[in-house]
Design a protein around this motif. Structure first.
Motif, PDB file in Angstrom:
ATOM      1  N   ASP A  23       0.808  -1.217   0.000  1.00  0.00           N
ATOM      2  CA  ASP A  23       0.000   0.000   0.000  1.00  0.00           C
ATOM      3  C   ASP A  23       0.839   1.265   0.000  1.00  0.00           C
ATOM      4  O   ASP A  23       0.310   2.369   0.130  1.00  0.00           O
ATOM      5  CB  ASP A  23      -0.931   0.016   1.223  1.00  0.00           C
ATOM      6  CG  ASP A  23      -1.968  -1.098   1.157  1.00  0.00           C
ATOM      7  OD1 ASP A  23      -2.420  -1.421   0.036  1.00  0.00           O
ATOM      8  OD2 ASP A  23      -2.308  -1.650   2.219  1.00  0.00           O
ATOM      9  N   GLU A  24       2.133   1.118  -0.144  1.00  0.00           N
ATOM     10  CA  GLU A  24       3.022   2.274  -0.067  1.00  0.00           C
ATOM     11  C   GLU A  24       2.934   3.103  -1.351  1.00  0.00           C
ATOM     12  O   GLU A  24       2.963   2.561  -2.451  1.00  0.00           O
ATOM     13  CB  GLU A  24       4.467   1.816   0.163  1.00  0.00           C
ATOM     14  CG  GLU A  24       5.428   2.935   0.443  1.00  0.00           C
ATOM     15  CD  GLU A  24       5.045   3.763   1.661  1.00  0.00           C
ATOM     16  OE1 GLU A  24       4.784   4.965   1.484  1.00  0.00           O
ATOM     17  OE2 GLU A  24       4.972   3.200   2.770  1.00  0.00           O
ATOM     18  N   THR A  25       2.825   4.402  -1.198  1.00  0.00           N
ATOM     19  CA  THR A  25       2.778   5.291  -2.364  1.00  0.00           C
ATOM     20  C   THR A  25       3.972   6.236  -2.391  1.00  0.00           C
ATOM     21  O   THR A  25       4.304   6.765  -3.441  1.00  0.00           O
ATOM     22  CB  THR A  25       1.481   6.119  -2.362  1.00  0.00           C
ATOM     23  OG1 THR A  25       1.402   6.856  -1.151  1.00  0.00           O
ATOM     24  CG2 THR A  25       0.259   5.211  -2.513  1.00  0.00           C
ATOM     25  N   CYS A  63       6.713   1.955  -5.946  1.00  0.00           N
ATOM     26  CA  CYS A  63       7.217   2.880  -4.934  1.00  0.00           C
ATOM     27  C   CYS A  63       8.721   2.712  -4.717  1.00  0.00           C
ATOM     28  O   CYS A  63       9.409   3.644  -4.307  1.00  0.00           O
ATOM     29  CB  CYS A  63       6.470   2.717  -3.612  1.00  0.00           C
ATOM     30  SG  CYS A  63       6.659   1.083  -2.873  1.00  0.00           S
TER      31      CYS A  63
END
Length: 132
Positions: A23-25, A63
């Protein structure tokens, strides 16, 4: 955990990495000791033992912008799947893949300065230690 005489990212650690990156942006930098990239020659025997699995895992996460490594004492970089892989030189002594195994590469000692912003800027500072 039992001691391993080589670099290895265990499957449970890869799973944890995937979970943390899913879920890292924000742009992300990963740091490892053993390299997952191969500069060639005798360094190929010193790689992370599951180097291709590691690189395949990281390429799935946009990312990840850069992976930093040590261990080789050799200034080298490679861009693969949009990820900058960077091996740092060492201050104490350096090696070179084109020299004999473990022969000291005089004048190639140094360090990297990395600036993170919209772009990644890396400056390698090599120290000339030929004062003997």
């Amino acid at each position: 955990r039992r001691y391993q005489p080589y670099g290895l990212i265990a499957e449970e650690e890869l799973k944890m990495l995937r979970e943390n990156l899913c879920d890292e942006t924000k742009p992300t930098v990963i740091a490892l000791h053993h390299p997952a990239i191969n500069p060639g020659n005798w360094f190929s025997k010193k790689l992370l033992s599951n180097d291709s699995i590691c690189r395949d895992t990281l390429k799935d996460f946009p990312c990840v912008k850069m992976v930093l490594y040590g261990h080789f004492h050799y200034n080298f970089q490679l861009i693969e799947n949009g990820i900058l892989h960077r091996i740092a030189p060492a201050i104490g002594f350096a090696y070179n893949k084109d020299l004999a195994k473990y022969e000291i590469a005089r004048g190639e000692e140094g360090f990297n300065i990395i600036e993170l912003g919209n772009d990644i800027a890396i400056k390698s500072i090599l120290i000339n230690n030929d004062k003997e």
